[in-house]
Design a protein around this motif. Structure first.
Motif, PDB file in Angstrom:
ATOM      1  N   VAL A 241       0.848  -1.194   0.000  1.00  0.00           N
ATOM      2  CA  VAL A 241       0.000   0.000   0.000  1.00  0.00           C
ATOM      3  C   VAL A 241       0.882   1.242   0.000  1.00  0.00           C
ATOM      4  CG1 VAL A 241      -1.731   1.293   1.328  1.00  0.00           C
ATOM      5  CG2 VAL A 241      -1.895  -1.192   1.139  1.00  0.00           C
ATOM      6  N   GLY A 242       0.533   2.201  -0.872  1.00  0.00           N
ATOM      7  CA  GLY A 242       1.379   3.370  -1.080  1.00  0.00           C
ATOM      8  C   GLY A 242       1.677   4.150   0.182  1.00  0.00           C
ATOM      9  N   GLY A 243       0.683   4.258   1.077  1.00  0.00           N
ATOM     10  CA  GLY A 243       0.859   5.040   2.289  1.00  0.00           C
ATOM     11  C   GLY A 243       1.862   4.460   3.259  1.00  0.00           C
ATOM     12  N   THR A 244       2.243   3.195   3.075  1.00  0.00           N
ATOM     13  CA  THR A 244       3.215   2.560   3.978  1.00  0.00           C
ATOM     14  C   THR A 244       4.658   2.689   3.465  1.00  0.00           C
ATOM     15  OG1 THR A 244       3.050   0.372   2.919  1.00  0.00           O
ATOM     16  CG2 THR A 244       1.459   0.881   4.672  1.00  0.00           C
ATOM     17  N   LEU A 245       4.842   3.298   2.307  1.00  0.00           N
ATOM     18  CA  LEU A 245       6.186   3.477   1.763  1.00  0.00           C
ATOM     19  C   LEU A 245       6.909   4.599   2.501  1.00  0.00           C
ATOM     20  CD1 LEU A 245       5.414   3.423  -2.085  1.00  0.00           C
ATOM     21  CD2 LEU A 245       6.229   1.512  -0.691  1.00  0.00           C
ATOM     22  N   SER A 246       8.245   4.566   2.445  1.00  0.00           N
ATOM     23  CA  SER A 246       9.029   5.666   2.992  1.00  0.00           C
ATOM     24  C   SER A 246       8.858   6.896   2.106  1.00  0.00           C
ATOM     25  CB  SER A 246      10.509   5.283   3.045  1.00  0.00           C
ATOM     26  OG  SER A 246      11.037   5.196   1.722  1.00  0.00           O
ATOM     27  N   GLY A 247       9.317   8.056   2.601  1.00  0.00           N
ATOM     28  CA  GLY A 247       9.209   9.284   1.824  1.00  0.00           C
ATOM     29  C   GLY A 247       9.915   9.183   0.480  1.00  0.00           C
ATOM     30  N   GLY A 248      11.110   8.600   0.474  1.00  0.00           N
ATOM     31  CA  GLY A 248      11.857   8.444  -0.773  1.00  0.00           C
ATOM     32  C   GLY A 248      11.154   7.523  -1.746  1.00  0.00           C
TER      33      GLY A 248
ATOM     34  N   MET B   1      11.826  17.669  -1.688  1.00  0.00           N
ATOM     35  CA  MET B   1      11.259  18.183  -0.444  1.00  0.00           C
ATOM     36  C   MET B   1      11.105  17.089   0.613  1.00  0.00           C
ATOM     37  SD  MET B   1       7.640  20.154   0.194  1.00  0.00           S
ATOM     38  CE  MET B   1       8.145  21.655  -0.617  1.00  0.00           C
ATOM     39  N   GLY B   2      11.642  17.350   1.792  1.00  0.00           N
ATOM     40  CA  GLY B   2      11.453  16.450   2.928  1.00  0.00           C
ATOM     41  C   GLY B   2      12.283  15.190   2.903  1.00  0.00           C
ATOM     42  N   LEU B   3      13.217  15.078   1.959  1.00  0.00           N
ATOM     43  CA  LEU B   3      14.012  13.854   1.847  1.00  0.00           C
ATOM     44  C   LEU B   3      15.393  14.036   2.472  1.00  0.00           C
ATOM     45  CD1 LEU B   3      13.244  12.703  -1.813  1.00  0.00           C
ATOM     46  CD2 LEU B   3      12.065  12.079   0.302  1.00  0.00           C
ATOM     47  N   ALA B   4      15.936  12.952   3.001  1.00  0.00           N
ATOM     48  CA  ALA B   4      17.297  12.959   3.525  1.00  0.00           C
ATOM     49  C   ALA B   4      18.279  13.217   2.386  1.00  0.00           C
ATOM     50  CB  ALA B   4      17.605  11.620   4.188  1.00  0.00           C
ATOM     51  N   PRO B   5      19.442  13.822   2.689  1.00  0.00           N
ATOM     52  CA  PRO B   5      20.411  14.169   1.630  1.00  0.00           C
ATOM     53  C   PRO B   5      20.763  13.015   0.702  1.00  0.00           C
ATOM     54  CG  PRO B   5      21.052  15.204   3.678  1.00  0.00           C
ATOM     55  CD  PRO B   5      19.869  14.332   4.007  1.00  0.00           C
ATOM     56  N   ILE B   6      20.923  11.802   1.226  1.00  0.00           N
ATOM     57  CA  ILE B   6      21.308  10.674   0.360  1.00  0.00           C
ATOM     58  C   ILE B   6      20.181  10.346  -0.618  1.00  0.00           C
ATOM     59  CG2 ILE B   6      20.498   8.882   1.969  1.00  0.00           C
ATOM     60  CD1 ILE B   6      22.986   7.243   1.043  1.00  0.00           C
ATOM     61  N   LEU B   7      18.926  10.523  -0.185  1.00  0.00           N
ATOM     62  CA  LEU B   7      17.797  10.274  -1.079  1.00  0.00           C
ATOM     63  C   LEU B   7      17.652  11.386  -2.108  1.00  0.00           C
ATOM     64  CD1 LEU B   7      15.148   8.898   1.432  1.00  0.00           C
ATOM     65  CD2 LEU B   7      16.400   7.614  -0.302  1.00  0.00           C
ATOM     66  N   VAL B   8      17.982  12.611  -1.702  1.00  0.00           N
ATOM     67  CA  VAL B   8      17.966  13.730  -2.650  1.00  0.00           C
ATOM     68  C   VAL B   8      18.925  13.434  -3.800  1.00  0.00           C
ATOM     69  CG1 VAL B   8      18.540  16.171  -2.978  1.00  0.00           C
ATOM     70  CG2 VAL B   8      17.287  15.443  -0.937  1.00  0.00           C
TER      71      VAL B   8
ATOM     72  N   ILE C 104      12.243  18.237 -19.275  1.00  0.00           N
ATOM     73  CA  ILE C 104      11.826  18.379 -17.881  1.00  0.00           C
ATOM     74  C   ILE C 104      11.780  19.847 -17.473  1.00  0.00           C
ATOM     75  CG2 ILE C 104      12.428  17.837 -15.471  1.00  0.00           C
ATOM     76  CD1 ILE C 104      13.883  15.326 -16.546  1.00  0.00           C
ATOM     77  N   LEU C 105      10.661  20.234 -16.869  1.00  0.00           N
ATOM     78  CA  LEU C 105      10.554  21.530 -16.195  1.00  0.00           C
ATOM     79  C   LEU C 105      10.576  21.235 -14.703  1.00  0.00           C
ATOM     80  CD1 LEU C 105      10.111  24.587 -16.081  1.00  0.00           C
ATOM     81  CD2 LEU C 105       7.643  24.163 -16.250  1.00  0.00           C
ATOM     82  N   LEU C 106      11.593  21.758 -14.031  1.00  0.00           N
ATOM     83  CA  LEU C 106      11.859  21.404 -12.639  1.00  0.00           C
ATOM     84  C   LEU C 106      11.714  22.628 -11.745  1.00  0.00           C
ATOM     85  CD1 LEU C 106      13.055  19.384 -10.508  1.00  0.00           C
ATOM     86  CD2 LEU C 106      15.324  20.148 -11.262  1.00  0.00           C
ATOM     87  N   VAL C 107      10.845  22.526 -10.761  1.00  0.00           N
ATOM     88  CA  VAL C 107      10.740  23.541  -9.713  1.00  0.00           C
ATOM     89  C   VAL C 107      11.401  22.964  -8.478  1.00  0.00           C
ATOM     90  CG1 VAL C 107       9.092  24.451  -8.031  1.00  0.00           C
ATOM     91  CG2 VAL C 107       8.732  24.864 -10.446  1.00  0.00           C
ATOM     92  N   GLU C 108      12.341  23.708  -7.912  1.00  0.00           N
ATOM     93  CA  GLU C 108      13.139  23.116  -6.840  1.00  0.00           C
ATOM     94  C   GLU C 108      13.715  24.194  -5.932  1.00  0.00           C
ATOM     95  OE1 GLU C 108      14.500  20.957  -4.292  1.00  0.00           O
ATOM     96  OE2 GLU C 108      13.804  19.706  -5.945  1.00  0.00           O
ATOM     97  N   GLN C 109      13.545  23.976  -4.617  1.00  0.00           N
ATOM     98  CA  GLN C 109      14.105  24.908  -3.646  1.00  0.00           C
ATOM     99  C   GLN C 109      15.591  24.640  -3.414  1.00  0.00           C
ATOM    100  OE1 GLN C 109      11.737  25.215  -0.131  1.00  0.00           O
ATOM    101  NE2 GLN C 109      12.812  27.002   0.638  1.00  0.00           N
ATOM    102  N   ASN C 110      16.021  23.393  -3.654  1.00  0.00           N
ATOM    103  CA  ASN C 110      17.434  23.041  -3.519  1.00  0.00           C
ATOM    104  C   ASN C 110      18.153  23.525  -4.782  1.00  0.00           C
ATOM    105  OD1 ASN C 110      19.981  21.750  -3.464  1.00  0.00           O
ATOM    106  ND2 ASN C 110      19.167  20.056  -2.261  1.00  0.00           N
ATOM    107  N   ALA C 111      18.541  24.805  -4.750  1.00  0.00           N
ATOM    108  CA  ALA C 111      19.088  25.439  -5.956  1.00  0.00           C
ATOM    109  C   ALA C 111      20.363  24.767  -6.434  1.00  0.00           C
ATOM    110  CB  ALA C 111      19.347  26.921  -5.686  1.00  0.00           C
ATOM    111  N   GLN C 112      21.195  24.348  -5.515  1.00  0.00           N
ATOM    112  CA  GLN C 112      22.469  23.742  -5.909  1.00  0.00           C
ATOM    113  C   GLN C 112      22.254  22.478  -6.739  1.00  0.00           C
ATOM    114  OE1 GLN C 112      25.120  23.076  -2.638  1.00  0.00           O
ATOM    115  NE2 GLN C 112      26.865  22.646  -3.949  1.00  0.00           N
ATOM    116  N   MET C 113      21.361  21.604  -6.274  1.00  0.00           N
ATOM    117  CA  MET C 113      21.093  20.366  -7.005  1.00  0.00           C
ATOM    118  C   MET C 113      20.400  20.666  -8.332  1.00  0.00           C
ATOM    119  SD  MET C 113      22.399  17.929  -5.248  1.00  0.00           S
ATOM    120  CE  MET C 113      21.683  16.434  -5.932  1.00  0.00           C
ATOM    121  N   ALA C 114      19.459  21.606  -8.314  1.00  0.00           N
ATOM    122  CA  ALA C 114      18.733  21.935  -9.539  1.00  0.00           C
ATOM    123  C   ALA C 114      19.662  22.490 -10.612  1.00  0.00           C
ATOM    124  CB  ALA C 114      17.617  22.934  -9.236  1.00  0.00           C
TER     125      ALA C 114
END
Length: 236
Positions: free
Chosen positions: A133-140, A165-172, A189-199
């Motif tokens: 079930v989808g709701g039981t998956l981890s955030g990543g 958003m909300g993911l641990a650095p290794i998952l990012v 891809i059109l990407l909206v992202e607050q993590n400017a460095q990764m984007a």
């Protein structure tokens, strides 16, 4: 060639001007990023393109057609998929059921199976959890499911809203590795992202949004090297 062109886009929330006439384009095969602080208008831009909130002015053109008043479900049929902010998977459905819903415009069951196989090849963890079930998956894992669901449509344009958003650095890092792989495979891809460095590290071009206006534009490398961007978004 521009796959998506946004010209003088304006969006109002009551008396508040959320977007004050922004213009940008996404060419076929590019990753284009919109970066900026919370409240800059990034998600509003995505939702207005997808027809989820009304546009007060300007035009959005996709494959040469103005799509300002095209409803979201018809945009999906035209080849646009969105990975929404906050993932928004169907929590009570299984991974398999979520993926099938991503291909609701496809009626050929064999083709749907082939697409699920492709998604599971790209995201092996989803393949191991098809009955979960989808709701039981981890955030990543939920983020991977949201991406996989969008890919089930075989989109010409993939729009991603805050995938880290909300993911641990290794998952990012894992999520952005997948974005880079999609790009290598020819995805637009059109990407909206607050993590400017990764984007910026994976973008062909990028735009900086500030309070509903575009303040800077350039290649990903140019903006990553910009003193203004470093100071405001990269901790420099």
């Amino acid at each position: 060639m521009a796959l998506l062109t946004v010209e003088n886009l304006q969006v109002n929330y009551g008396v508040i001007r959320a977007l004050k006439g922004i213009s940008f384009e996404v060419n076929e095969g590019e990753i284009v990023s919109l970066i900026g602080a919370n409240g800059a208008g990034k998600t509003t831009t995505m939702q207005s393109i997808m027809g989820l909130i009304p546009i007060a002015g300007g035009t959005v053109t996709y494959e040469g057609n103005v799509i300002n008043k095209v409803p979201a479900h018809k945009l999906v049929a035209m080849g646009i998929s969105q990975v929404p902010e906050g993932r928004r998977i169907f929590q009570e459905l299984t991974v398999y059921e979520n993926l099938v819903l991503g291909a609701y415009t496809e009626k050929d069951k064999k083709e749907i199976k082939n697409r699920i196989d492709d998604v599971c090849t790209r995201f092996p963890r989803l393949g191991e959890r098809l009955k979960q079930v989808g709701g039981t998956l981890s955030g990543g894992e939920q983020q991977m499911l949201a991406m996989g669901r969008a890919l089930m449509n075989r989109p010409k344009l993939l729009m991603m809203d805050e995938p880290s958003m909300g993911l641990a650095p290794i998952l990012v890092e894992q999520i952005f590795d997948i974005i880079k792989e999609l790009h290598k495979g020819g995805a637009t891809i059109l990407l909206v992202e607050q993590n400017a460095q990764m984007a910026l590290s994976c973008s062909d071009r990028a735009y900086v949004l500030e309070t509903g206006e575009i303040s800077l534009t350039g290649t990903g490398a140019e903006l990553a090297a910009s003193p203004e961007v470093k100071k405001a978004y990269l901790g420099g």
